[in-house]
Enzyme design. Structure first.
Site, mmCIF file in Angstrom:
data_model
loop_
_atom_site.group_PDB
_atom_site.id
_atom_site.type_symbol
_atom_site.label_atom_id
_atom_site.label_comp_id
_atom_site.label_asym_id
_atom_site.label_seq_id
_atom_site.Cartn_x
_atom_site.Cartn_y
_atom_site.Cartn_z
ATOM 1 N N GLU A 45 25.651 7.405 1.773
ATOM 2 C CA GLU A 45 25.223 7.125 3.164
ATOM 3 C C GLU A 45 23.882 7.761 3.485
ATOM 4 O O GLU A 45 23.646 8.235 4.592
ATOM 5 C CB GLU A 45 26.263 7.618 4.185
HETATM 6 C C1 LIG Z 1 30.762 7.526 -5.211
HETATM 7 C C2 LIG Z 1 29.673 6.731 -4.579
HETATM 8 C C3 LIG Z 1 29.978 5.772 -3.638
HETATM 9 C C4 LIG Z 1 28.974 4.984 -3.086
HETATM 10 N N1 LIG Z 1 29.317 3.938 -2.248
HETATM 11 C C5 LIG Z 1 28.342 3.059 -1.895
HETATM 12 C C6 LIG Z 1 28.693 1.856 -1.204
HETATM 13 O O1 LIG Z 1 29.861 1.595 -0.914
HETATM 14 N N2 LIG Z 1 27.703 0.992 -0.900
HETATM 15 C C7 LIG Z 1 26.394 1.235 -1.208
HETATM 16 O O2 LIG Z 1 25.550 0.415 -0.895
HETATM 17 N N3 LIG Z 1 26.033 2.368 -1.867
HETATM 18 C C8 LIG Z 1 26.975 3.276 -2.214
HETATM 19 N N4 LIG Z 1 26.643 4.412 -2.896
HETATM 20 C C9 LIG Z 1 25.239 4.639 -3.232
HETATM 21 C C10 LIG Z 1 24.633 5.793 -2.479
HETATM 22 O O3 LIG Z 1 24.416 5.445 -1.132
HETATM 23 C C11 LIG Z 1 23.350 6.185 -3.224
HETATM 24 O O4 LIG Z 1 23.759 6.814 -4.437
HETATM 25 C C12 LIG Z 1 22.465 7.102 -2.419
HETATM 26 O O5 LIG Z 1 21.910 6.414 -1.329
HETATM 27 C C13 LIG Z 1 21.324 7.688 -3.267
HETATM 28 O O6 LIG Z 1 20.657 6.686 -3.958
HETATM 29 P P1 LIG Z 1 20.418 6.847 -5.541
HETATM 30 O O7 LIG Z 1 21.714 7.146 -6.191
HETATM 31 O O8 LIG Z 1 19.675 5.665 -6.010
HETATM 32 O O9 LIG Z 1 19.524 8.143 -5.664
HETATM 33 P P2 LIG Z 1 17.939 8.206 -5.486
HETATM 34 O O10 LIG Z 1 17.532 7.419 -4.307
HETATM 35 O O11 LIG Z 1 17.304 7.911 -6.787
HETATM 36 O O12 LIG Z 1 17.754 9.741 -5.127
HETATM 37 C C14 LIG Z 1 17.748 10.783 -6.120
HETATM 38 C C15 LIG Z 1 17.266 12.078 -5.449
HETATM 39 O O13 LIG Z 1 15.936 11.914 -4.982
HETATM 40 C C16 LIG Z 1 15.843 12.198 -3.595
HETATM 41 N N5 LIG Z 1 14.902 11.268 -2.975
HETATM 42 C C17 LIG Z 1 14.835 9.942 -3.142
HETATM 43 N N6 LIG Z 1 13.854 9.422 -2.398
HETATM 44 C C18 LIG Z 1 13.291 10.436 -1.725
HETATM 45 C C19 LIG Z 1 12.226 10.545 -0.776
HETATM 46 N N7 LIG Z 1 11.556 9.486 -0.348
HETATM 47 N N8 LIG Z 1 11.934 11.768 -0.297
HETATM 48 C C20 LIG Z 1 12.610 12.854 -0.683
HETATM 49 N N9 LIG Z 1 13.605 12.820 -1.580
HETATM 50 C C21 LIG Z 1 13.951 11.614 -2.092
HETATM 51 C C22 LIG Z 1 17.243 12.003 -3.037
HETATM 52 O O14 LIG Z 1 17.468 12.793 -1.873
HETATM 53 C C23 LIG Z 1 18.103 12.458 -4.222
HETATM 54 O O15 LIG Z 1 18.283 13.850 -4.194
HETATM 55 C C24 LIG Z 1 27.634 5.222 -3.431
HETATM 56 C C25 LIG Z 1 27.314 6.241 -4.345
HETATM 57 C C26 LIG Z 1 28.316 6.969 -4.928
HETATM 58 C C27 LIG Z 1 27.934 8.008 -5.966
#
Ligand SMILES: Cc1cc2nc3c(=O)[nH]c(=O)nc-3n(C[C@H](O)[C@H](O)[C@H](O)COP(=O)(O)OP(=O)(O)OC[C@H]3O[C@@H](n4cnc5c(N)ncnc54)[C@H](O)[C@@H]3O)c2cc1C
Length: 596
Positions: free
Chosen positions: A437
């Site tokens: 989220e």
């Molecule tokens: C168990 C689980 C359930 C989930 N359920 C859903 C779901 O039902 N539907 C759905 O759509 N998604 C879902 N997600 C996805 C979840 O919302 C994303 O994993 C989350 O938004 C982070 O995206 P990412 O994994 O691509 O990490 P990234 O975006 O790659 O982030 C990696 C790190 O970089 C940091 N970062 C990234 N961009 C920036 C920035 N611009 N400035 C500063 N820091 C930054 C982040 O804070 C994080 O620490 C789920 C994830 C998990 C693990």
């Protein structure tokens, strides 16, 4: 472990005055007695159907065989009982066949199920959020065809935002939606991490999917929202044949094993048909209906996961015997329960202040959401406060209730590091909440960039006025006045910190936002400290006006002890952090990545 009934009653009725919600016409049917009955029913059902399989579903994650997802049967059984009790429709209005509960009460009930079994509750949570979104931004035709089955809990919902290459940065999603001659769209792309994405526990699964219509504006302004059912839905709302949504694989997670999590393909093997929800390219606004609620839900889930750990640790500390008082010289005396050691009580009080503080924060936000819907002058202010607090409500519990889960392991000693006790599972389950989220890093930038700097300080002014009211009340009580002074001194430092960021933003927005997490964390502490003081004032009033039973007296004095601990032991610890933020320290922004 479930949240104690008495604590929920204190929070809802003594502190948040939830009984007054019946004055709003939409909630006239929900009086105090029926609220009590709902909470009792939820506690009973959670204990009978949700709690017993929490460990089993953790040990037996979903599997994917012969094109079908298999989940232990207890999950479907619990959700069937939930459906029969009408809880899928607890937020839906009466004319839709729902229970029409105020969000404050619905949030408390959702918290009960989440505390019992966060994974199984996840299916209900997403279904309710999907129904709310369709009710808010769907067409009349979509409401007619989709809402009845979602409100009844025959169909489940999901939210499909993330893609393998686009999580935090939704502007970079690649799923496309090509217009079809009949007004619908053909979707193509992959969605990653989709909770409840595929299973056999509902007649249909309604995916709410973000995608881009070719030719739209670039970035997040070109994102549209689509309703994509797993099985086609005809004009009468009946389920037809399979749509082109394919399960490409299951994700194997650290926790919440009972809630299946998938990589989904759209339009991979056959055409995948979706219906546009709302206007083209306006999808994020619609999805935010779901996400804002989901963020309060995530905070509450984190709070309740921490609460379950804290209650388990408290019970263990009363049973487990180890050592003697330092001044007991006779080794022949029996060993004492560990709760008699000051350091164990310190750990428990710390955990209590985090988890009960988190629950209070989330229910306070839920009450704001109800107040924002009232037909009165204060509604707009309530909405502004809810918007301001949402990033804190999502992030603070997911950091600090998680810390309480870690403390719960520590209280168990070596036993806490084994699978013989639930505390390690509860920690693993809670770890997701800082990530999904919108990660807490993204929440911090939302708080500072959009909520604090974006509205010129209006919502922060409203919040400060509420804090002032609490401080004034606390100063009338000699026991609470010193706590008011500690909080007041910290609250006064927030304004200059925000102003410093505002000044930096005028020339270098990147630098101004670089340390946003420090502010989120320190302001989160100040907000929770304020709510603790407010609860302590409330507890003092109840103690002074009635003759509480011994257990209620202990609960009220416990609230005051937690308030004292949090404000005098925890809050001042954030001073240095807030100073670093106010200095607009460029260390992390300018650090050469090669040095890491
Ligand atoms: C168990 C689980 C359930 C989930 N359920 C859903 C779901 O039902 N539907 C759905 O759509 N998604 C879902 N997600 C996805 C979840 O919302 C994303 O994993 C989350 O938004 C982070 O995206 P990412 O994994 O691509 O990490 P990234 O975006 O790659 O982030 C990696 C790190 O970089 C940091 N970062 C990234 N961009 C920036 C920035 N611009 N400035 C500063 N820091 C930054 C982040 O804070 C994080 O620490 C789920 C994830 C998990 C693990």
């Amino acid at each position: 472990m479930l949240p104690p009934r008495d604590d929920l009653h204190f929070l809802l009725f003594d502190w948040l005055q939830a009984g007054t919600l019946a004055e709003q016409p939409a909630f006239a049917h929900v009086d105090r007695d029926s609220m009590d009955a709902m909470i009792d029913a939820a506690l009973d059902l959670a204990e009978a159907e949700f709690l017993p399989h929490a460990a089993k579903s953790d040990a037996n994650p979903p599997t994917f065989n012969d094109g079908r997802v298999t989940i232990i049967p207890e999950v479907a059984q619990a959700l069937a009982a939930y459906r029969e009790s009408g809880f899928f429709g607890m937020q839906a209005p009466l004319d839709e066949g729902g229970l029409g509960l105020p969000y404050t009460l619905a949030a408390a009930i959702a918290g009960i199920f989440s505390c019992a079994n966060v994974a199984t509750n996840g299916y209900a949570f997403l279904t309710q959020a999907a129904a709310n979104l369709i009710r808010e931004v769907g067409s009349e035709d979509q409401k007619r065809r989709y809402l009845p089955a979602l409100v009844e809990g025959r169909w489940f919902g999901t939210m499909c935002l993330s893609e393998p290459q686009a999580g935090s940065s939704l502007a970079d999603i690649r799923t496309v939606a090509e217009p079809l001659p009949d007004g619908r769209y053909a979707l193509r792309g992959n969605k990653m991490w989709i909770s409840s994405g595929d299973h056999e526990m509902a007649e249909n699964i309604v995916h709410l999917v973000l995608a881009k219509i070719p030719g739209g504006p670039p970035g997040s302004k070109g994102i549209s929202l689509f309703l994509v059912p797993r099985m086609h839905v005809d004009g009468e709302g009946h389920v037809g044949v399979r749509n082109g949504v394919t399960l490409l694989g299951l994700n194997h997670k650290l926790g919440t094993h009972g809630q299946v999590n998938c990589l989904l393909g759209f339009g991979d093997e056959q055409t995948c048909i979706g219906e546009l929800v709302g206007a083209p390219h306006d999808g994020l606004r619609g999805m935010f209906v779901m996400m804002n609620e989901a963020r309060i839900g995530v905070g509450l889930g984190a709070a309740m996961g921490g609460y379950a750990g804290y209650r388990a640790a408290l019970a263990y500390a009363k049973e487990r015997r180890q050592g003697r008082a330092v001044n007991e010289r006779d080794p022949a005396t029996p060993m004492v329960p560990i709760i008699q050691h000051a350091d164990v009580r310190r750990m428990l009080l710390r955990a209590k202040s985090y988890v009960e503080g988190s629950v209070a924060l989330c229910l306070y936000a839920a009450r704001l959401i109800d107040d924002a819907k009232a037909d009165d002058a204060a509604a707009q202010d309530a909405q502004a406060l809810a918007d301001l607090l949402t990033p804190i409500v999502k992030a603070w519990p997911s950091d600090y209730a998680l810390e309480a889960n870690s403390i719960a392991i520590q209280v168990h000693g070596g036993a806490g590091y084994t699978r013989d006790f639930p505390v390690e599972r509860l920690w693993r389950e809670n770890r997701i909440n800082a990530i999904h989220e919108g990660t807490n890093g993204i929440q911090a930038m939302d708080l500072l960039g959009r909520k604090l700097l974006g509205d010129g300080g209006k919502a922060f002014g409203l919040l400060s006025a509420r804090v002032e009211t609490t401080l004034a009340a606390a100063r009338h009580d000699s026991a609470l006045a010193p706590l008011a002074d500690i909080l007041s001194a910290r609250w006064d430092k927030l304004g200059p910190a925000i102003q410093a960021a505002g000044k930096a933003a005028r020339t270098d927005l990147d630098l101004a936002l670089a340390n946003a997490y420090l502010l989120l964390d320190a302001m989160g502490h100040a907000v929770v400290a304020w709510l603790w003081l407010d609860q302590a004032v409330c507890a003092a009033t109840v103690l002074a006006t009635g003759e509480p039973s011994a257990s209620r007296r202990a609960l009220l004095l416990g609230k005051q002890a937690a308030a004292q601990y949090f404000i005098s032991w925890e809050l001042p610890g954030k001073d240095a952090q807030l100073e670093r933020f106010t200095a607009i320290d460029p260390l992390c922004r300018d650090l050469d990545a090669a040095l890491l």
